[in-house]
Design an enzyme around this catalytic site. Structure first.
Site, mmCIF file in Angstrom:
data_model
loop_
_atom_site.group_PDB
_atom_site.id
_atom_site.type_symbol
_atom_site.label_atom_id
_atom_site.label_comp_id
_atom_site.label_asym_id
_atom_site.label_seq_id
_atom_site.Cartn_x
_atom_site.Cartn_y
_atom_site.Cartn_z
ATOM 1 N N LYS A 38 -4.741 10.420 0.890
ATOM 2 C CA LYS A 38 -6.204 10.358 0.793
ATOM 3 C C LYS A 38 -6.763 9.272 1.700
ATOM 4 O O LYS A 38 -7.906 9.335 2.116
ATOM 5 C CB LYS A 38 -6.620 9.981 -0.639
ATOM 6 C CG LYS A 38 -6.378 11.037 -1.680
ATOM 7 C CD LYS A 38 -6.986 10.590 -3.021
ATOM 8 C CE LYS A 38 -6.357 11.289 -4.200
ATOM 9 N NZ LYS A 38 -5.558 10.445 -5.082
ATOM 10 N N LYS B 88 3.427 10.504 4.951
ATOM 11 C CA LYS B 88 2.990 11.437 3.896
ATOM 12 C C LYS B 88 1.498 11.752 4.023
ATOM 13 O O LYS B 88 0.729 10.920 4.521
ATOM 14 C CB LYS B 88 3.342 10.893 2.506
ATOM 15 C CG LYS B 88 2.494 9.764 2.061
ATOM 16 C CD LYS B 88 2.639 9.472 0.567
ATOM 17 C CE LYS B 88 1.617 8.414 0.219
ATOM 18 N NZ LYS B 88 1.452 8.065 -1.135
ATOM 19 N N LYS C 2 -0.409 -1.381 0.741
ATOM 20 C CA LYS C 2 -1.864 -1.518 0.594
ATOM 21 C C LYS C 2 -2.315 -2.932 0.926
ATOM 22 O O LYS C 2 -3.399 -3.137 1.470
ATOM 23 C CB LYS C 2 -2.289 -1.141 -0.842
ATOM 24 C CG LYS C 2 -2.199 0.360 -1.092
ATOM 25 C CD LYS C 2 -2.886 0.743 -2.385
ATOM 26 C CE LYS C 2 -2.764 2.227 -2.652
ATOM 27 N NZ LYS C 2 -3.172 2.608 -4.002
#
Ligand code: TYM
Length: 336
Positions: A198, A195, A113
């Site tokens: 969102k 993966k 992130k």
């Protein structure tokens, strides 16, 4: 005998997708009556990256309705919103004081992130897994049912619990990650090596639980495939085939062997409509219940309030033990 406890959570940071459902919620629902469950909507985790306030409120309410629509029952589960239980952030602060920087620096999700956030990376994003440890340990669960991507965070939580117990005396149960081998890592529809997430910028990479049948058909139609004949599991050269078969297996309720035998001789043009139908059939009853619940905001609000009170009672007890163990002066009781 008391049932063992479980705790888990989901961020209301985007729309829920099939990975969240097959990797987490579906398993929570299947096992719920064997445990005393606490399932949280972790809105304070969501704000570690920028969120639109209006949208965050809406997604929080929506996720609460989805928990119920997916089949979680209030006789087995306490369903609540993290920010309604202030003990989470207090315990996170206390844990931050005993967690070495380098434990947090090792977290893969933080590194990923941080890569995206660059200069905007917040201190909150760095301490995110410490808040997650607080979420879990407040409820003293035996199991934490999650997808594979949470394994490292649960390891950190265990390390923090052990360190606290060593320093201040036995306080926490050491919880275990409960990760099912199948569905623990549902991959993106546009790249079988990443993966389903969102935060992927492409809508075509994931199926949302509230997608219309039309949208589901389109996304499956566009899903990446390969040009090898037959459709098979477990071939490292065919991550997309493995992923789509896994989704078919989990949504159809068939065994791996049954699916392998059924699909071995198929082409993609035959398999894709079958897969789309199976996903639509799984999501249809959830969507129907969701719409019913969504039309009763007062009822949802009342449930949220009752459940928050139940969660607060448990969390506050643990937190008081922690305050006492660490030496905070209490205003209750005697002056010694
Ligand atoms: P979150 O919100 O990213 O995901 C919620 C749950 O869905 C699982 N999951 C997946 N499973 C299979 N395939 C995928 N592609 C996939 N994507 C997500 C996750 O493993 C998770 O179980 N940090 C957590 C939220 C959290 C939490 C907690 C979880 C905060 N406190 C305490 C457990 C216990 C997260 O970001 O999950």
């Amino acid at each position: 005998m008391a049932k063992p406890r479980t705790f888990s959570g989901i961020q209301p940071s985007g729309e829920l997708h099939l990975g969240n459902y097959l990797g987490a919620i579906k398993n929570w629902v299947a096992d719920q009556e064997h445990y005393e469950n606490f399932f949280c909507i972790v809105d304070q985790h969501a704000v570690t990256v920028p969120q639109d306030p209006k949208l965050l409120r809406e997604r929080t309410r929506s996720l609460f309705a989805l928990y119920l629509a997916c089949g979680l029952k209030l006789e087995y589960c306490v369903l609540f919103v993290q920010s309604h239980v202030p003990a989470h952030t207090e315990l996170a602060w206390l844990f931050a004081t005993i967690t070495p920087m380098n434990w947090a620096e090792r977290m893969i999700q933080y590194k990923e992130k941080k890569e995206k956030q660059g200069e905007e990376t917040s201190v909150g994003l760095f301490s995110y897994p410490i808040l997650q440890a607080a979420d879990i340990l407040l409820y003293q669960p035996k199991y934490v049912p999650v997808g594979e991507d949470q394994r490292q965070h649960i390891e950190l939580c265990r390390d923090i619990a052990r360190r606290f117990n060593d320093r201040f005396g036995q306080t926490f149960v050491i919880p275990e990650a409960f990760i099912r081998p199948q569905g623990a890592r549902i991959m993106s529809l546009t790249d079988g090596t990443r993966k389903m997430s969102k935060s992927d910028p492409s809508e075509f990479s994931r199926i949302h639980l509230l997608d219309s049948p039309d949208a589901i058909r389109k996304k499956i139609q566009k899903a990446k495939t390969d040009s090898i004949r037959g459709i098979t599991f477990d071939d490292p050269a065919r991550p997309e085939a493995h992923n789509l078969l896994t989704i078919y297996m989990l949504t159809s309720g068939k065994s791996k062997e049954e699916v392998a035998a059924e699909c071995a001789g198929m082409g993609w043009a035959q398999f894709k409509p079958l897969l789309a139908d199976s996903i639509i059939a799984t999501l249809e009853p959830i969507q129907k219940r969701y719409q019913e619940l969504w039309s009763e905001p007062g009822y949802l609000h009342e449930l949220m309030r009752e459940n928050a009170a139940k969660a607060r009672a448990v969390a506050e007890q643990t937190l008081q033990k922690v305050r006492d163990a660490m030496g905070f002066l209490s205003l209750e009781g005697s002056l010694t």
